[in-house]
Design a protein around this motif. Structure first.
Motif, mmCIF file in Angstrom:
data_model
loop_
_atom_site.group_PDB
_atom_site.id
_atom_site.type_symbol
_atom_site.label_atom_id
_atom_site.label_comp_id
_atom_site.label_asym_id
_atom_site.label_seq_id
_atom_site.Cartn_x
_atom_site.Cartn_y
_atom_site.Cartn_z
ATOM 1 N N TYR A 92 9.738 11.095 -19.309
ATOM 2 C CA TYR A 92 10.406 11.709 -18.168
ATOM 3 C C TYR A 92 9.480 11.606 -16.975
ATOM 4 C CZ TYR A 92 13.562 13.891 -21.547
ATOM 5 O OH TYR A 92 14.478 14.116 -22.537
ATOM 6 N N VAL A 93 9.974 11.024 -15.887
ATOM 7 C CA VAL A 93 9.182 10.946 -14.661
ATOM 8 C C VAL A 93 9.784 11.947 -13.679
ATOM 9 C CG1 VAL A 93 8.328 9.492 -12.791
ATOM 10 C CG2 VAL A 93 8.719 8.501 -15.067
ATOM 11 N N MET A 94 9.109 13.044 -13.515
ATOM 12 C CA MET A 94 9.600 14.131 -12.665
ATOM 13 C C MET A 94 9.145 13.865 -11.242
ATOM 14 S SD MET A 94 10.958 17.188 -13.264
ATOM 15 C CE MET A 94 11.571 18.141 -11.912
ATOM 16 N N ARG A 95 10.088 13.806 -10.310
ATOM 17 C CA ARG A 95 9.677 13.584 -8.927
ATOM 18 C C ARG A 95 8.936 14.810 -8.415
ATOM 19 N NH1 ARG A 95 13.878 12.107 -4.966
ATOM 20 N NH2 ARG A 95 13.508 14.056 -3.851
ATOM 21 N N PHE A 96 7.717 14.579 -7.961
ATOM 22 C CA PHE A 96 6.945 15.686 -7.420
ATOM 23 C C PHE A 96 7.227 15.784 -5.926
ATOM 24 C CE2 PHE A 96 3.643 18.379 -6.030
ATOM 25 C CZ PHE A 96 3.372 19.195 -7.118
ATOM 26 N N ASP A 97 8.052 16.758 -5.548
ATOM 27 C CA ASP A 97 8.341 16.954 -4.125
ATOM 28 C C ASP A 97 8.069 18.417 -3.766
ATOM 29 O OD1 ASP A 97 10.484 18.290 -5.255
ATOM 30 O OD2 ASP A 97 11.939 16.728 -4.783
ATOM 31 N N ILE A 98 8.339 18.769 -2.535
ATOM 32 C CA ILE A 98 8.008 20.110 -2.051
ATOM 33 C C ILE A 98 8.764 21.180 -2.856
ATOM 34 C CG2 ILE A 98 8.185 21.645 -0.036
ATOM 35 C CD1 ILE A 98 5.996 19.608 0.298
ATOM 36 N N ALA A 99 10.039 20.885 -3.175
ATOM 37 C CA ALA A 99 10.844 21.868 -3.933
ATOM 38 C C ALA A 99 10.219 22.099 -5.310
ATOM 39 C CB ALA A 99 12.276 21.374 -4.078
ATOM 40 N N PHE A 100 9.804 21.022 -5.958
ATOM 41 C CA PHE A 100 9.238 21.148 -7.305
ATOM 42 C C PHE A 100 7.874 21.851 -7.251
ATOM 43 C CE2 PHE A 100 6.874 19.318 -10.959
ATOM 44 C CZ PHE A 100 7.614 19.945 -11.960
ATOM 45 N N ALA A 101 7.115 21.584 -6.199
ATOM 46 C CA ALA A 101 5.781 22.200 -6.073
ATOM 47 C C ALA A 101 5.876 23.726 -5.978
ATOM 48 C CB ALA A 101 5.060 21.645 -4.845
ATOM 49 N N ALA A 102 7.033 24.232 -5.568
ATOM 50 C CA ALA A 102 7.190 25.681 -5.361
ATOM 51 C C ALA A 102 7.702 26.411 -6.606
ATOM 52 C CB ALA A 102 8.149 25.908 -4.197
ATOM 53 N N VAL A 103 7.940 25.685 -7.691
ATOM 54 C CA VAL A 103 8.499 26.306 -8.900
ATOM 55 C C VAL A 103 7.398 27.083 -9.644
ATOM 56 C CG1 VAL A 103 9.621 25.840 -11.125
ATOM 57 C CG2 VAL A 103 10.233 24.474 -9.112
ATOM 58 N N TYR A 104 7.667 28.342 -9.943
ATOM 59 C CA TYR A 104 6.687 29.160 -10.670
ATOM 60 C C TYR A 104 6.560 28.666 -12.112
ATOM 61 C CZ TYR A 104 5.785 32.403 -6.962
ATOM 62 O OH TYR A 104 5.353 32.940 -5.782
ATOM 63 N N GLY A 124 -3.739 19.189 -22.356
ATOM 64 C CA GLY A 124 -5.198 19.233 -22.380
ATOM 65 C C GLY A 124 -5.659 20.646 -22.071
ATOM 66 N N PHE A 125 -6.901 20.973 -22.447
ATOM 67 C CA PHE A 125 -7.396 22.359 -22.327
ATOM 68 C C PHE A 125 -7.422 22.862 -20.892
ATOM 69 C CE2 PHE A 125 -11.692 21.957 -20.550
ATOM 70 C CZ PHE A 125 -11.773 20.576 -20.517
ATOM 71 N N ASP A 126 -7.533 21.937 -19.911
ATOM 72 C CA ASP A 126 -7.629 22.397 -18.520
ATOM 73 C C ASP A 126 -6.377 22.048 -17.710
ATOM 74 O OD1 ASP A 126 -8.027 19.703 -18.547
ATOM 75 O OD2 ASP A 126 -9.872 19.713 -17.349
ATOM 76 N N TYR A 127 -5.274 21.811 -18.411
ATOM 77 C CA TYR A 127 -4.028 21.462 -17.719
ATOM 78 C C TYR A 127 -3.486 22.666 -16.949
ATOM 79 C CZ TYR A 127 0.657 19.766 -16.839
ATOM 80 O OH TYR A 127 1.821 19.375 -16.220
ATOM 81 N N THR A 128 -3.029 22.413 -15.725
ATOM 82 C CA THR A 128 -2.371 23.480 -14.956
ATOM 83 C C THR A 128 -1.043 22.948 -14.430
ATOM 84 O OG1 THR A 128 -3.453 22.809 -12.917
ATOM 85 C CG2 THR A 128 -4.550 24.526 -14.209
ATOM 86 N N PHE A 129 -0.109 23.854 -14.194
ATOM 87 C CA PHE A 129 1.209 23.421 -13.718
ATOM 88 C C PHE A 129 1.862 24.548 -12.916
ATOM 89 C CE2 PHE A 129 3.855 25.925 -16.635
ATOM 90 C CZ PHE A 129 2.925 26.281 -17.605
ATOM 91 N N GLY A 130 2.939 24.185 -12.228
ATOM 92 C CA GLY A 130 3.701 25.173 -11.464
ATOM 93 C C GLY A 130 3.038 25.501 -10.137
ATOM 94 N N TYR A 131 3.685 26.381 -9.382
ATOM 95 C CA TYR A 131 3.246 26.759 -8.043
ATOM 96 C C TYR A 131 1.739 27.016 -8.004
ATOM 97 C CZ TYR A 131 3.042 29.464 -3.699
ATOM 98 O OH TYR A 131 2.726 29.925 -2.454
ATOM 99 N N ARG A 132 1.083 26.300 -7.122
ATOM 100 C CA ARG A 132 -0.384 26.387 -6.955
ATOM 101 C C ARG A 132 -1.177 26.196 -8.247
ATOM 102 N NH1 ARG A 132 -1.742 30.495 -2.056
ATOM 103 N NH2 ARG A 132 -0.573 29.299 -0.550
ATOM 104 N N GLY A 133 -0.552 25.514 -9.209
ATOM 105 C CA GLY A 133 -1.234 25.260 -10.477
ATOM 106 C C GLY A 133 -1.568 26.541 -11.221
ATOM 107 N N MET A 134 -0.704 27.549 -11.062
ATOM 108 C CA MET A 134 -1.015 28.852 -11.671
ATOM 109 C C MET A 134 -0.742 28.888 -13.177
ATOM 110 S SD MET A 134 -0.012 31.648 -8.711
ATOM 111 C CE MET A 134 1.708 31.488 -9.053
ATOM 112 N N GLY A 135 0.058 27.932 -13.657
ATOM 113 C CA GLY A 135 0.363 27.911 -15.092
ATOM 114 C C GLY A 135 -0.741 27.203 -15.869
#
Ligand SMILES: Cc1cc2nc3c(=O)[nH]c(=O)nc-3n(C[C@H](O)[C@H](O)[C@H](O)COP(=O)(O)O)c2cc1C
Ligand SMILES: Nc1ncnc2c1ncn2[C@@H]1O[C@H](COP(=O)(O)OP(=O)(O)O)[C@@H](O)[C@H]1O
Length: 313
Positions: A92-104, A124-135
């Motif tokens: 799955y290639v998820m388009r990284f756009d402004i709307a997606f960057a704001a998802v918690y 990976g152990f240091d993977y982050t995701f979601g708004y501001r990489g908070m996940g």
């Protein structure tokens, strides 16, 4: 391998088979990435699920206006090629756009991950995701409620450091292509098309195929490299100059990539080619004249031939 492009919010009619999914940007598909991806493949096999990847395009830093990420170790098409080679069923290639960057992070899990019918998630152990990489991996654990299993893959170290796309990019900026090869698990490779140059090469006795990049690759340090040149299903050894050819004080100070191919004669214009970076020979230099340049290129060729023979690459 099937590739599916997604944009946020996801369509509602997805009815995917159960999968084990690895999450990551995976620029380079280096040996650390491979550990994560392989875990998803193995888990899928054991359980009769599909192996899947969720990656993003373009790079979050490109979208969020941070500099330095318009050039890639593996532009998307190269990344997909590597994933396919590893035996991944579905990317799955998820388009990284402004709307997606704001998802918690919790919304990402509910709205982007669970609809893909994932039974197992690998990060990976240091993977982050979601708004501001908070996940983080902890967020995935806390939100699973038994709906999916999780594997958190620890760091893969090589040459005394954690393998990362960033460190590979630094190696390339220093011309350290042999180290790059160790961390990628294969030589760094670019693709391009042979275009017309100034027709000077043949007059100095070293014709060079001028390679125009087909995709936005990171090209590191200017200088002379020992390379493999692949065209029409054949593979040749050669030497490549990367740089601005300062000896000729050209008006256009554009970076060029030019390969002199050993034991080759023929016309390459318009051909699609691959160049693999194998070893660094020297910095690009400004010579006092063409004769000094020719003498140096002769030495470069001799040195490269010896090195190819020793290393058997
Ligand atoms: C192995 C190799 C090393 C080279 N090193 C230099 C260099 O240090 N400085 C430089 O100005 N040009 C260097 N060149 C580039 C030549 O100047 C270039 O191949 C020649 O000008 C032909 O250009 P053309 O293909 O546009 O006709 C090198 C080329 C090769 C093949
Ligand atoms: N051994 C070789 N290595 C590289 N290119 C070669 C070689 N033999 C023939 N060629 C051909 O010659 C062209 C390079 O000649 P050159 O005079 O340097 O022209 P240009 O300036 O257009 O690159 C290549 O694009 C290719 O078609």
């Amino acid at each position: 391998m099937k590739t599916i492009s997604l944009t946020y919010p996801l369509p509602r009619d997805l009815q995917p088979d159960p999968c084990a999914i690895a999450l990551g940007y995976f620029d380079g598909v280096h040996i650390g990435h491979r550990r994560v991806i392989q875990k998803a493949i193995d888990t899928a096999k054991m359980n009769g699920w599909k192996s899947a990847i969720m990656t993003f395009d373009p790079h979050p830093r490109e979208v969020l206006g941070q500099t330095g990420y318009s050039q890639y170790l593996t532009p998307l098409a190269d990344k997909l090629e590597q994933l396919e080679k590893m035996g991944v069923d579905l990317t799955y290639v998820m388009r990284f756009d402004i709307a997606f960057a704001a998802v918690y992070p919790e919304d990402f899990i509910a709205e982007c991950l669970l609809p893909l019918n994932c039974r197992h998630v690998v990060v990976g152990f240091d993977y982050t995701f979601g708004y501001r990489g908070m996940g983080t991996a902890q967020t995935l654990l806390a939100s699973s409620e038994g709906r999916y299993g999780i594997d958190i893959v620890g760091p893969v170290n090589r040459l005394g450091e954690k393998v990362s796309s960033t460190i590979i990019r630094e190696y390339l900026h220093h011309g350290n292509v042999e180290q790059t090869r160790l961390l990628l698990g294969r030589p760094y490779k670019i693709r391009g098309v042979v275009v017309h140059g100034d027709k000077r090469g043949r007059t100095i006795g070293f014709p060079t195929a001028n390679v125009r990049l087909s995709r936005p690759y990171l090209i590191g340090k200017n200088g002379v490299y020992g390379v493999r040149f692949n065209v029409d299903g054949q593979s040749y050894r050669g030497v490549m100059n990367v740089g601005i050819k300062p000896t000729f004080e050209l008006e256009k100070k554009e970076k060029s990539l030019e390969v002199h191919i050993f034991d080759f004669q023929g016309d390459l214009y318009g051909k699609e080619v691959e160049v693999e970076f194998l070893f660094f020979i020297r910095d690009e230099q400004k010579f006092s004249g063409v004769d000094a340049l020719i003498a140096q290129i002769r030495e470069d060729v001799e040195y490269a031939k010896r090195k190819f023979a020793e290393a058997n690459v």
